[in-house]
Design a protein around this motif. Structure first.
Motif, PDB file in Angstrom:
ATOM      1  N   HIS A  34       0.884  -1.182   0.000  1.00  0.00           N
ATOM      2  CA  HIS A  34       0.000   0.000   0.000  1.00  0.00           C
ATOM      3  C   HIS A  34       0.915   1.223   0.000  1.00  0.00           C
ATOM      4  O   HIS A  34       1.634   1.471   0.968  1.00  0.00           O
ATOM      5  CB  HIS A  34      -0.890  -0.062   1.242  1.00  0.00           C
ATOM      6  CG  HIS A  34      -1.843   1.065   1.382  1.00  0.00           C
ATOM      7  ND1 HIS A  34      -3.137   1.019   0.915  1.00  0.00           N
ATOM      8  CD2 HIS A  34      -1.699   2.295   1.957  1.00  0.00           C
ATOM      9  CE1 HIS A  34      -3.755   2.153   1.202  1.00  0.00           C
ATOM     10  NE2 HIS A  34      -2.904   2.947   1.824  1.00  0.00           N
ATOM     11  N   ASP A  36       1.415   4.988  -0.063  1.00  0.00           N
ATOM     12  CA  ASP A  36       0.740   6.253   0.255  1.00  0.00           C
ATOM     13  C   ASP A  36       1.470   7.449  -0.354  1.00  0.00           C
ATOM     14  O   ASP A  36       2.611   7.729  -0.005  1.00  0.00           O
ATOM     15  CB  ASP A  36       0.703   6.440   1.783  1.00  0.00           C
ATOM     16  CG  ASP A  36      -0.306   5.519   2.452  1.00  0.00           C
ATOM     17  OD1 ASP A  36      -1.492   5.575   2.101  1.00  0.00           O
ATOM     18  OD2 ASP A  36       0.111   4.742   3.334  1.00  0.00           O
ATOM     19  N   HIS A  68      -2.186   4.675  -3.069  1.00  0.00           N
ATOM     20  CA  HIS A  68      -3.240   5.457  -2.412  1.00  0.00           C
ATOM     21  C   HIS A  68      -2.879   6.932  -2.593  1.00  0.00           C
ATOM     22  O   HIS A  68      -2.017   7.461  -1.899  1.00  0.00           O
ATOM     23  CB  HIS A  68      -3.309   5.054  -0.933  1.00  0.00           C
ATOM     24  CG  HIS A  68      -4.320   5.825  -0.159  1.00  0.00           C
ATOM     25  ND1 HIS A  68      -4.387   5.801   1.219  1.00  0.00           N
ATOM     26  CD2 HIS A  68      -5.328   6.655  -0.564  1.00  0.00           C
ATOM     27  CE1 HIS A  68      -5.385   6.564   1.623  1.00  0.00           C
ATOM     28  NE2 HIS A  68      -5.960   7.105   0.560  1.00  0.00           N
ATOM     29  N   MET A  70      -3.263  10.658  -2.187  1.00  0.00           N
ATOM     30  CA  MET A  70      -3.873  11.710  -1.358  1.00  0.00           C
ATOM     31  C   MET A  70      -3.308  13.026  -1.877  1.00  0.00           C
ATOM     32  O   MET A  70      -2.518  13.708  -1.212  1.00  0.00           O
ATOM     33  CB  MET A  70      -3.529  11.474   0.118  1.00  0.00           C
ATOM     34  CG  MET A  70      -4.284  10.298   0.720  1.00  0.00           C
ATOM     35  SD  MET A  70      -3.522   9.662   2.222  1.00  0.00           S
ATOM     36  CE  MET A  70      -2.314   8.553   1.529  1.00  0.00           C
ATOM     37  N   ASP A 177      -8.317   1.092   5.854  1.00  0.00           N
ATOM     38  CA  ASP A 177      -7.013   1.741   6.020  1.00  0.00           C
ATOM     39  C   ASP A 177      -7.005   2.689   7.225  1.00  0.00           C
ATOM     40  O   ASP A 177      -7.730   3.680   7.237  1.00  0.00           O
ATOM     41  CB  ASP A 177      -6.714   2.517   4.720  1.00  0.00           C
ATOM     42  CG  ASP A 177      -5.348   3.175   4.728  1.00  0.00           C
ATOM     43  OD1 ASP A 177      -4.524   2.851   5.603  1.00  0.00           O
ATOM     44  OD2 ASP A 177      -5.105   4.008   3.825  1.00  0.00           O
TER      45      ASP A 177
HETATM   46 ZN    ZN Z   1      -3.279   4.703   2.882  1.00  0.00          ZN
END
Ligand code: ZN
Ligand code: DX5
Length: 221
Positions: A34, A36, A68, A70, A177
């Protein structure tokens, strides 16, 4: 076969030897990486991007990578992360002016598409795009930092998301998450998760990766 997939959020890994950290958790039993990406704009933190992702692929990491995102805006990074070797690309609906178009962009570049929901974001965003999604990511903390506490009312949201997925014919993975630890992982899983994302529980732990992942798998039995 395991019913649940374990994803390691590398946010809490030691970035000075990230490739080794990832290899070590994979050997210890992690299924998915994962990844980020934060921009100090949509969230108040800054991490890594597609250059690091590509270097991990060049280093030999072959496992599934869920990016992921953001970041706001999101479309340029969708393209560069797809080119850098992402398998899944997950973004927040608040980060795109045209959610359907961003999902199509992910598909156009050969990746699977995920939509991420902040603790206060309504699942209504799913109403018209379920058929295009491969993954739903429910945030159980506010995005931006590892090591936060799981927000308890998210259990109901996971149950609700599982219901919505089951009503749909398509196979969509439900990923959770934030704030998952050895004490709550069983309840998170039973609420309907497919993928459990773990950051600090794995990387900021006095136990070896093998031992903590073994304990987690026992909790999930
Ligand atoms: Zn995350
Ligand atoms: C938070 C990130 C999470 C986080 C999870 O914005 O999206 O992936 O790293 O870390 P833990 O498991 O420590 O909450």
């Amino acid at each position: 076969m395991n019913k649940y997939l374990l994803a390691a959020s590398i946010l809490s890994a030691n970035f000075s030897y990230l490739g080794k950290e990832i290899n070590d958790v994979i050997i210890a039993g992690i299924d998915i990486i994962h990844f980020d990406i934060m921009d100090n704009h949509y969230v108040p933190n800054l991490t890594i991007g597609p250059i690091v992702l590509k270097s991990l692929r060049d280093y030999g990491i072959k496992n599934l990578i869920d990016v992921h995102l953001m970041v706001k805006p999101v479309d340029n990074l969708i393209i560069s992360c797809a080119k850098a070797g992402a398998d899944y690309i997950t973004f927040h609906p608040e980060c795109s002016d045209h959610i359907d178009r961003s999902i199509s962009l992910i598909k156009k570049y050969g990746c699977k598409a995920g939509l991420a929901f902040n603790p206060s974001t309504s699942l209504h965003y799913l109403d018209y795009i379920m058929d295009k999604l491969d993954l739903i990511l429910i945030m159980s903390v506010n995005p931006g930092f590892g090591g936060q506490k799981f927000i308890p009312n998210i259990f109901n949201k996971i149950i609700q998301a599982r219901k919505i997925i089951n009503q749909n014919k398509k196979n969509i993975l439900l990923s959770i998450d934030g704030g998952i630890n050895i004490n709550n992982i069983n309840k998170v899983a039973r609420s309907g998760a497919d993928i459990l994302v773990l950051g600090s529980t794995i990387f900021k732990n006095s136990l070896s990766y093998k031992k903590i992942i073994k304990q987690i798998k026992i909790e999930l039995k």
